[in-house]
Write a protein that holds these residues in place. Structure first.
Motif, PDB file in Angstrom:
ATOM      1  N   ASP A  98      36.597 -22.370  -9.309  1.00 33.10           N
ATOM      2  CA  ASP A  98      37.489 -21.492  -8.538  1.00 33.10           C
ATOM      3  C   ASP A  98      38.895 -21.480  -9.131  1.00 33.10           C
ATOM      4  O   ASP A  98      39.536 -20.422  -9.235  1.00 33.10           O
ATOM      5  N   LYS A  99      39.384 -22.649  -9.540  1.00 30.55           N
ATOM      6  CA  LYS A  99      40.708 -22.733 -10.157  1.00 30.55           C
ATOM      7  C   LYS A  99      40.742 -21.975 -11.482  1.00 30.55           C
ATOM      8  O   LYS A  99      41.739 -21.327 -11.804  1.00 30.55           O
ATOM      9  N   ASN A 100      39.660 -22.072 -12.246  1.00 31.84           N
ATOM     10  CA  ASN A 100      39.591 -21.358 -13.527  1.00 31.84           C
ATOM     11  C   ASN A 100      39.629 -19.847 -13.320  1.00 31.84           C
ATOM     12  O   ASN A 100      40.319 -19.126 -14.043  1.00 31.84           O
ATOM     13  N   ILE A 101      38.904 -19.374 -12.335  1.00 28.34           N
ATOM     14  CA  ILE A 101      38.889 -17.936 -12.026  1.00 28.34           C
ATOM     15  C   ILE A 101      40.268 -17.492 -11.560  1.00 28.34           C
ATOM     16  O   ILE A 101      40.770 -16.453 -11.990  1.00 28.34           O
ATOM     17  N   ALA A 102      40.894 -18.292 -10.711  1.00 36.00           N
ATOM     18  CA  ALA A 102      42.240 -17.961 -10.219  1.00 36.00           C
ATOM     19  C   ALA A 102      43.245 -17.951 -11.370  1.00 36.00           C
ATOM     20  O   ALA A 102      44.120 -17.076 -11.433  1.00 36.00           O
TER      21      ALA A 102
END
Length: 170
Positions: A98-102
């Protein structure tokens, strides 16, 4: 009869003066993008943007490599993990994903913002040049022909001002 003749002559003269020639509307046209790309500073802006894109791409690659490493570790040990550790690791992986996508979305937003900010001075100079060229040539307006915004025009009624604007920018 004399009154009628005087009245007729008066109407004719008023009618003739009211039918003065309407000015011919002249317009200019150009490819805004082509002129923008011809500016010396455009190459500098593009080089700066390429460097910034590369920094974001490197960071994105580092984050993806970190995720892949943790995912491989998870796959290697998932048979041996107790259920609570397995769930914790899955949760960590999901959070990292999720952090990578954000980060990817935010970096795209920041790149677009940086590009707009870097292009502002060029666009201001180009706007000034368009104003000077349009005024000096007595044009009513200048049309941007990019992106098929003007699918057809009678070029004999307008003037290609591309070279004049490029010259005005130098």
């Amino acid at each position: 009869m004399k009154r009628f003749l005087v009245l007729l002559l008066t109407v004719i003269s008023l009618s003739a003066s009211a039918q003065t020639e309407t000015p011919v509307l002249k317009f200019g046209f150009l490819s805004y993008d082509a002129v923008l790309r011809s500016m010396d500073d455009y190459a500098i802006v593009e080089a700066g943007m390429d460097a910034l894109k590369e920094q974001y791409a490197q960071e994105q690659q580092r984050v993806e490599d970190e995720f892949n490493k943790k995912y491989e570790e998870f796959l290697d040990g998932q048979r041996d993990f107790p259920q609570t550790i397995l769930q914790k690791r899955q949760s960590e992986l999901q959070e990292l994903l999720d952090k990578n996508i954000a980060f990817k979305k935010e970096s795209q937003r920041l790149l677009a913002e940086a590009r707009e900010k870097a292009m502002q001075p060029l666009k201001a100079r180009l706007s000034d040049a368009l104003s000077r060229v349009g005024s000096s040539l007595g044009l009513a307006f200048i049309v941007n022909t990019d992106q098929n915004a003007l699918p057809w025009m009678n070029i004999t009624m307008g003037e290609d001002v591309t070279e004049a604007v490029i010259k005005a920018l130098q």
